[in-house]
Design a protein around this motif. Structure first.
Motif, short mmCIF file in Angstrom:
data_model
loop_
_atom_site.label_atom_id
_atom_site.label_comp_id
_atom_site.label_asym_id
_atom_site.label_seq_id
_atom_site.Cartn_x
_atom_site.Cartn_y
_atom_site.Cartn_z
N HIS A 27 0.84 -1.20 0.00
CA HIS A 27 0.00 0.00 0.00
C HIS A 27 0.87 1.25 0.00
CE1 HIS A 27 -3.02 2.98 1.03
NE2 HIS A 27 -3.96 2.09 0.83
N LYS A 29 3.83 1.57 -1.19
CA LYS A 29 4.42 1.71 -2.51
C LYS A 29 3.39 2.27 -3.50
CE LYS A 29 6.88 -0.66 -6.14
NZ LYS A 29 7.01 -1.93 -6.84
N LEU A 30 2.15 1.80 -3.38
CA LEU A 30 1.08 2.30 -4.26
C LEU A 30 0.89 3.81 -4.06
CD1 LEU A 30 -1.29 1.74 -6.25
CD2 LEU A 30 -2.70 1.20 -4.25
N VAL A 33 3.86 5.59 -5.84
CA VAL A 33 3.81 5.56 -7.30
C VAL A 33 2.64 6.41 -7.80
CG1 VAL A 33 3.58 4.09 -9.35
CG2 VAL A 33 4.91 3.29 -7.38
N ALA A 34 1.49 6.32 -7.11
CA ALA A 34 0.32 7.10 -7.52
C ALA A 34 0.63 8.60 -7.44
CB ALA A 34 -0.88 6.75 -6.64
N ASP A 37 3.01 9.49 -10.32
CA ASP A 37 2.37 9.41 -11.63
C ASP A 37 1.17 10.36 -11.76
OD1 ASP A 37 4.22 7.48 -12.07
OD2 ASP A 37 2.81 5.86 -12.53
N LEU A 39 -1.60 10.42 -10.17
CA LEU A 39 -2.89 9.73 -10.11
C LEU A 39 -3.60 9.95 -8.79
CD1 LEU A 39 -1.93 6.26 -11.65
CD2 LEU A 39 -3.24 8.09 -12.72
N LEU A 40 -2.88 10.51 -7.81
CA LEU A 40 -3.45 10.63 -6.48
C LEU A 40 -4.22 11.95 -6.40
CD1 LEU A 40 -3.69 9.36 -3.72
CD2 LEU A 40 -1.49 10.36 -3.09
N ARG A 87 -10.33 8.79 -7.36
CA ARG A 87 -8.94 8.35 -7.15
C ARG A 87 -8.45 8.88 -5.81
NH1 ARG A 87 -7.11 10.33 -12.80
NH2 ARG A 87 -7.61 8.56 -14.13
N ILE A 88 -8.87 8.17 -4.78
CA ILE A 88 -8.62 8.59 -3.40
C ILE A 88 -7.86 7.47 -2.70
CG2 ILE A 88 -9.72 9.11 -1.18
CD1 ILE A 88 -12.12 10.15 -2.69
N LEU A 89 -6.77 7.82 -2.03
CA LEU A 89 -6.05 6.83 -1.23
C LEU A 89 -5.74 7.40 0.15
CD1 LEU A 89 -3.21 5.30 -3.47
CD2 LEU A 89 -5.36 4.20 -2.79
N ARG A 90 -5.72 6.51 1.13
CA ARG A 90 -5.16 6.89 2.42
C ARG A 90 -3.65 7.01 2.22
NH1 ARG A 90 -5.91 6.67 8.08
NH2 ARG A 90 -8.06 5.95 7.98
N PRO B 4 -14.63 5.43 -3.12
CA PRO B 4 -13.23 5.87 -3.18
C PRO B 4 -12.32 4.68 -3.48
CG PRO B 4 -14.31 6.80 -1.26
CD PRO B 4 -15.29 5.84 -1.87
N PHE B 5 -11.28 4.89 -4.27
CA PHE B 5 -10.40 3.80 -4.68
C PHE B 5 -9.78 3.08 -3.48
CE2 PHE B 5 -6.59 1.89 -6.65
CZ PHE B 5 -7.23 1.15 -7.63
N GLU B 6 -9.58 3.82 -2.39
CA GLU B 6 -9.03 3.19 -1.18
C GLU B 6 -9.88 1.99 -0.75
OE1 GLU B 6 -6.24 3.78 0.52
OE2 GLU B 6 -6.69 2.39 2.14
N VAL B 9 -8.99 -0.98 -2.86
CA VAL B 9 -7.71 -1.56 -2.42
C VAL B 9 -7.94 -2.38 -1.15
CG1 VAL B 9 -5.33 -1.09 -1.74
CG2 VAL B 9 -6.44 0.38 -3.43
N TRP B 33 1.36 -7.00 -8.53
CA TRP B 33 0.32 -6.38 -7.69
C TRP B 33 0.36 -4.86 -7.86
CZ3 TRP B 33 -0.39 -2.70 -4.01
CH2 TRP B 33 -1.54 -2.77 -3.22
N ILE B 38 -1.91 0.22 -9.92
CA ILE B 38 -1.67 1.52 -10.56
C ILE B 38 -2.50 1.63 -11.84
CG2 ILE B 38 0.09 2.69 -11.98
CD1 ILE B 38 0.10 3.63 -9.14
N MET B 41 -6.08 2.14 -10.85
CA MET B 41 -6.35 3.49 -10.34
C MET B 41 -6.44 4.48 -11.50
SD MET B 41 -4.42 5.30 -7.19
CE MET B 41 -4.90 6.91 -6.58
N ARG B 42 -5.58 4.27 -12.51
CA ARG B 42 -5.59 5.13 -13.68
C ARG B 42 -6.95 5.04 -14.39
NH1 ARG B 42 -1.08 7.13 -15.88
NH2 ARG B 42 0.28 5.58 -14.91
N TYR B 44 -9.82 3.81 -13.16
CA TYR B 44 -10.97 3.71 -12.27
C TYR B 44 -12.10 4.70 -12.56
CZ TYR B 44 -13.51 3.05 -7.86
OH TYR B 44 -14.47 2.80 -6.92
#
Lengths: 204, 163
Positions: A27, A29-30, A33-34, A37, A39-40, A87-90, B4-6, B9, B33, B38, B41-42, B44
């Motif tokens: 996670h 690493k994701l 990278v996001a 790139d 994407l976040l 495109r939401i991440l913790r 949300p993408f989270e 995941v 993985w 990635i 997410m692109r 999504y």
């Protein structure tokens, strides 16, 4: 699955849960990278504070949202998914600075926030009011009427109330410093207890 | 309503990792993985709201894995040349490397069919679409794969299923 039969043992082995540390590492690493790139679109984290757990969310432009527990963080994130991007991440890293400044504020070591803000969650008059709120200094209060005068629209007292109630960045954009003309706190997105706590923190 | 993408995941990270391990082995699974999530997410925001998210992720993982297999020109190890003593790769978080090595010894199609059906839980109709070929061929590949696994993975008969 209906056809497991004699394969149940092997299938169970194949489906054994993956070690949580491995997933945490993947996670992180994701997140990285996001971010690299582009994407976040929205990164978020949560922090503990004297007024409960706060959700912090930011776009690449700046801090987008501060949300109280009472607002239901899952619901807030769903809304950000619709209004901004799914495109939401913790991803706590983007919120490091905001988290640190809030910690300092609650520890009474900070009076002014120095953060990039993304005000795209509010429009028009509401955003205008929210832009002016930081002019009310630490430890001071203004009435809704005074704020209406401050933004050059003395008749828009009620609209100022709405702008405060819909402030997407409570604490950082100090709508808690706007109170009723008679001095009572008035409403607050985080509840009356939170508003009183912030006013007391700043008063002492 | 698109979550949300989270949440995607959170919900599917483990399954996708197990699928990648089954198809590629433990050492290449992490990279597959990462590339899968990635790419997901692109894409999504454009994913239809009615889509089966897990099948979508497995399809992406499948493509990433095929790329890896193609690049590495990796030949599946013949089953009768499995090492006598279980290898211990010693990778952190690899959980049960022997199992994944045994899976890796299966022919590509069998390995993929086993992964997509028994690990990801996809119906054979979906798997046939991912692999190309008929539903019956997908079912047979998975069955043959499980048969080999039962024969060759020491843990299957010795340890049995965890209760």
């Amino acid at each position: 699955m209906s056809d497991l039969g004699e394969n149940a043992d092997v299938a169970a082995l194949l489906s054994a849960p993956v070690n949580a540390e491995t997933l945490a590492r993947l996670h992180r690493k994701l997140e990285q990278v996001a971010e690299n790139d582009d994407l976040l679109d929205v990164a978020y984290t949560t922090i503990d504070s004297p007024v409960g757990t706060l959700l912090l969310a930011a776009t690449p432009k700046g801090l987008l949202r501060v949300a109280y527990d009472s607002e239901d963080h899952d619901l807030v994130l769903d809304t950000l998914g619709h209004k901004i991007s799914p495109r939401i991440l913790r991803a706590p890293k983007r919120l490091d600075r905001a988290a640190r400044e809030l910690d300092e504020y609650f520890a009474k070591r900070r009076r002014v926030f120095d953060l990039q803000l993304d005000l795209s969650l509010s429009k028009g008059f509401r955003q205008l009011v929210q832009r002016h709120l930081p002019e009310i200094g630490y430890g001071q209060t203004r009435s809704y009427r005074q704020v209406a005068e401050l933004v050059g629209n003395p008749k828009a007292v009620r609209a100022v109330g709405t702008a405060c109630a819909t402030n997407p960045l409570p604490v950082v954009v100090p709508c808690h410093r706007v109170v009723r003309t008679d001095g009572t706190p008035g409403g607050y997105v985080g509840g009356l207890a939170a508003k009183t706590a912030l006013l007391n923190l700043e008063a002492t | 309503m698109k979550r949300p993408f989270e949440k995607v995941v959170e919900e599917h990270a483990g399954t996708v990792l197990r699928v990648c391990r089954a198809v590629l082995g433990v050492s290449d699974a992490d990279d597959a993985w990462s590339e899968t999530f990635i790419a997901a997410m692109r894409a999504y925001p454009e994913l239809p709201e009615t889509a089966n998210v897990e099948a979508w992720l497995v399809t992406i993982a499948h493509r990433k894995a095929v790329d890896v297999l193609r690049t590495a020109k990796r030949q599946p190890l013949p089953v009768d040349e499995l090492p006598e003593a279980p290898t211990t790769l010693g990778l952190p978080g690899s959980d049960d490397p022997d199992l994944w090595e045994t899976v890796r010894a299966l022919p590509d199609k069998q390995r993929q069919a086993v992964a997509y059906h028994y690990v990801a839980g996809l119906p054979y109709a979906e798997i046939a679409e991912i692999l190309g070929g008929t539903v019956e061929a997908a079912r047979r590949a998975a069955a043959d794969g499980m048969k080999s696994l039962r024969k060759n993975y020491p843990g299957a008969s010795v340890k049995g299923a965890p209760s």
